[in-house]
Design a protein around this motif. Structure first.
Motif, PDB file in Angstrom:
ATOM      1  N   THR A  87      17.593  10.286   7.754  1.00 56.39           N
ATOM      2  CA  THR A  87      16.649  10.804   6.770  1.00 56.39           C
ATOM      3  C   THR A  87      15.618   9.727   6.406  1.00 56.39           C
ATOM      4  O   THR A  87      14.420  10.009   6.287  1.00 56.39           O
ATOM      5  CB  THR A  87      17.388  11.271   5.496  1.00 56.39           C
ATOM      6  N   LEU A  88      16.072   8.503   6.257  1.00 58.18           N
ATOM      7  CA  LEU A  88      15.174   7.399   5.878  1.00 58.18           C
ATOM      8  C   LEU A  88      14.140   7.075   6.948  1.00 58.18           C
ATOM      9  O   LEU A  88      13.006   6.720   6.625  1.00 58.18           O
ATOM     10  CB  LEU A  88      15.977   6.133   5.576  1.00 58.18           C
ATOM     11  N   ILE A  89      14.519   7.154   8.207  1.00 55.77           N
ATOM     12  CA  ILE A  89      13.600   6.734   9.271  1.00 55.77           C
ATOM     13  C   ILE A  89      12.692   7.852   9.765  1.00 55.77           C
ATOM     14  O   ILE A  89      11.801   7.606  10.569  1.00 55.77           O
ATOM     15  CB  ILE A  89      14.358   6.096  10.461  1.00 55.77           C
ATOM     16  N   LYS A  90      12.875   9.076   9.269  1.00 55.74           N
ATOM     17  CA  LYS A  90      11.955  10.177   9.596  1.00 55.74           C
ATOM     18  C   LYS A  90      10.875  10.211   8.523  1.00 55.74           C
ATOM     19  O   LYS A  90      10.883  11.044   7.614  1.00 55.74           O
ATOM     20  CB  LYS A  90      12.712  11.497   9.675  1.00 55.74           C
ATOM     21  N   PHE A  91       9.925   9.278   8.633  1.00 57.67           N
ATOM     22  CA  PHE A  91       8.899   9.099   7.617  1.00 57.67           C
ATOM     23  C   PHE A  91       8.071  10.359   7.395  1.00 57.67           C
ATOM     24  O   PHE A  91       7.709  10.682   6.272  1.00 57.67           O
ATOM     25  CB  PHE A  91       7.984   7.923   7.972  1.00 57.67           C
ATOM     26  N   GLY A  92       7.774  11.084   8.465  1.00 60.92           N
ATOM     27  CA  GLY A  92       6.977  12.302   8.365  1.00 60.92           C
ATOM     28  C   GLY A  92       7.645  13.395   7.549  1.00 60.92           C
ATOM     29  O   GLY A  92       6.987  14.308   7.069  1.00 60.92           O
ATOM     30  N   SER A  93       8.959  13.299   7.347  1.00 70.58           N
ATOM     31  CA  SER A  93       9.704  14.307   6.582  1.00 70.58           C
ATOM     32  C   SER A  93       9.828  13.959   5.101  1.00 70.58           C
ATOM     33  O   SER A  93      10.444  14.708   4.344  1.00 70.58           O
ATOM     34  CB  SER A  93      11.112  14.475   7.171  1.00 70.58           C
ATOM     35  N   TYR A  94       9.270  12.850   4.677  1.00 68.74           N
ATOM     36  CA  TYR A  94       9.396  12.438   3.271  1.00 68.74           C
ATOM     37  C   TYR A  94       8.951  13.519   2.275  1.00 68.74           C
ATOM     38  O   TYR A  94       9.593  13.699   1.244  1.00 68.74           O
ATOM     39  CB  TYR A  94       8.642  11.140   3.012  1.00 68.74           C
ATOM     40  N   GLU A 151      11.545  -4.996   9.194  1.00 68.89           N
ATOM     41  CA  GLU A 151      12.907  -5.310   9.621  1.00 68.89           C
ATOM     42  C   GLU A 151      13.699  -4.016   9.685  1.00 68.89           C
ATOM     43  O   GLU A 151      13.586  -3.155   8.810  1.00 68.89           O
ATOM     44  CB  GLU A 151      13.553  -6.280   8.625  1.00 68.89           C
ATOM     45  N   ARG A 152      14.503  -3.898  10.740  1.00 64.68           N
ATOM     46  CA  ARG A 152      15.286  -2.680  10.921  1.00 64.68           C
ATOM     47  C   ARG A 152      16.580  -3.029  11.639  1.00 64.68           C
ATOM     48  O   ARG A 152      16.557  -3.540  12.742  1.00 64.68           O
ATOM     49  CB  ARG A 152      14.477  -1.678  11.750  1.00 64.68           C
ATOM     50  N   TRP A 153      17.703  -2.747  10.977  1.00 61.21           N
ATOM     51  CA  TRP A 153      19.026  -2.878  11.596  1.00 61.21           C
ATOM     52  C   TRP A 153      19.619  -1.480  11.596  1.00 61.21           C
ATOM     53  O   TRP A 153      19.892  -0.920  10.532  1.00 61.21           O
ATOM     54  CB  TRP A 153      19.932  -3.812  10.814  1.00 61.21           C
ATOM     55  N   GLU A 154      19.765  -0.927  12.746  1.00 65.64           N
ATOM     56  CA  GLU A 154      20.191   0.462  12.908  1.00 65.64           C
ATOM     57  C   GLU A 154      21.367   0.815  11.993  1.00 65.64           C
ATOM     58  O   GLU A 154      22.398   0.145  11.996  1.00 65.64           O
ATOM     59  CB  GLU A 154      20.561   0.706  14.381  1.00 65.64           C
ATOM     60  N   ASN A 155      21.193   1.861  11.212  1.00 61.77           N
ATOM     61  CA  ASN A 155      22.199   2.404  10.289  1.00 61.77           C
ATOM     62  C   ASN A 155      22.566   1.475   9.137  1.00 61.77           C
ATOM     63  O   ASN A 155      23.479   1.773   8.374  1.00 61.77           O
ATOM     64  CB  ASN A 155      23.483   2.808  11.015  1.00 61.77           C
ATOM     65  N   LYS A 156      21.886   0.346   8.987  1.00 65.03           N
ATOM     66  CA  LYS A 156      22.285  -0.615   7.949  1.00 65.03           C
ATOM     67  C   LYS A 156      21.151  -1.058   7.034  1.00 65.03           C
ATOM     68  O   LYS A 156      21.334  -1.147   5.831  1.00 65.03           O
ATOM     69  CB  LYS A 156      22.920  -1.851   8.582  1.00 65.03           C
ATOM     70  N   LEU A 184      16.691  -1.198   6.306  1.00 66.84           N
ATOM     71  CA  LEU A 184      15.304  -0.862   6.596  1.00 66.84           C
ATOM     72  C   LEU A 184      14.445  -1.583   5.566  1.00 66.84           C
ATOM     73  O   LEU A 184      14.584  -1.352   4.365  1.00 66.84           O
ATOM     74  CB  LEU A 184      15.075   0.650   6.496  1.00 66.84           C
ATOM     75  N   LYS A 185      13.585  -2.489   6.034  1.00 68.48           N
ATOM     76  CA  LYS A 185      12.688  -3.205   5.124  1.00 68.48           C
ATOM     77  C   LYS A 185      11.264  -2.814   5.465  1.00 68.48           C
ATOM     78  O   LYS A 185      10.825  -2.943   6.592  1.00 68.48           O
ATOM     79  CB  LYS A 185      12.853  -4.720   5.239  1.00 68.48           C
ATOM     80  N   ARG A 186      10.562  -2.348   4.448  1.00 65.75           N
ATOM     81  CA  ARG A 186       9.164  -1.973   4.611  1.00 65.75           C
ATOM     82  C   ARG A 186       8.346  -2.695   3.568  1.00 65.75           C
ATOM     83  O   ARG A 186       8.812  -2.965   2.466  1.00 65.75           O
ATOM     84  CB  ARG A 186       8.999  -0.464   4.503  1.00 65.75           C
TER      85      ARG A 186
END
Length: 151
Positions: free
Chosen positions: A64-71, A112-117, A119-121
């Motif tokens: 859910t977090l990485i599907k930015f277009g669905s926000y 920064e992105r660590w899969e499933n752990k 997300l830094k934006r």
């Protein structure tokens, strides 16, 4: 003839006028010192962190977090999201997205992105927008429970 104009004239003693000048200068210097100290005491970075536990699997929250277009589907203040084209590498090399809200829009890049752990934006500085970043950390508590910390 008696003159009444020969009364002794009263002048402010020199010590009193020096005292007033010194008092005034002390007040000015004290005010400046307080202002300068206040500037140095203001924190340059402000950090705020919130944690909550959700009854959802870690993988589902991550997706859910990485599907930015669905926000806009789950964030009421986001009207639409513009994302960089798949496969397109921006000049700075970072994946990005832009959120549109009733107050305007802000461009973010993923730093920064660590899969499933994790997300830094961070905000991409545009038109005087203040910079900042959000780090979202996911920690699996159980199969259907995840701790989410946003800093």
């Amino acid at each position: 003839m008696i003159s009444f104009l020969n009364f002794p004239t009263t002048r402010i003693p020199d010590t009193l006028s020096i005292s007033l000048v010194l008092l005034f200068l002390t007040g000015v210097v004290t005010t400046l010192v307080i202002i300068i100290l206040g500037i140095f005491l203001i924190p340059k970075d402000r950090v705020c962190s919130r944690t909550a536990v959700y009854s959802q699997p870690q993988k589902k929250i991550w997706n859910t977090l990485i599907k930015f277009g669905s926000y806009p589907q789950w964030r009421s203040n986001v009207i639409k999201v513009e994302i960089n084209q798949p496969g397109h590498i921006p000049p700075d090399g970072f994946e990005w997205f832009r959120e549109f809200t009733p107050l305007g829009n802000i461009k973010f890049r993923i730093v920064e992105r660590w899969e499933n752990k994790l997300l830094k934006r961070e905000i991409v500085r545009e038109k005087g927008v203040h910079c900042g970043s959000w780090t979202i950390e996911l920690e699996e508590i159980s199969e259907n429970s995840t701790r989410v910390t946003i800093t």
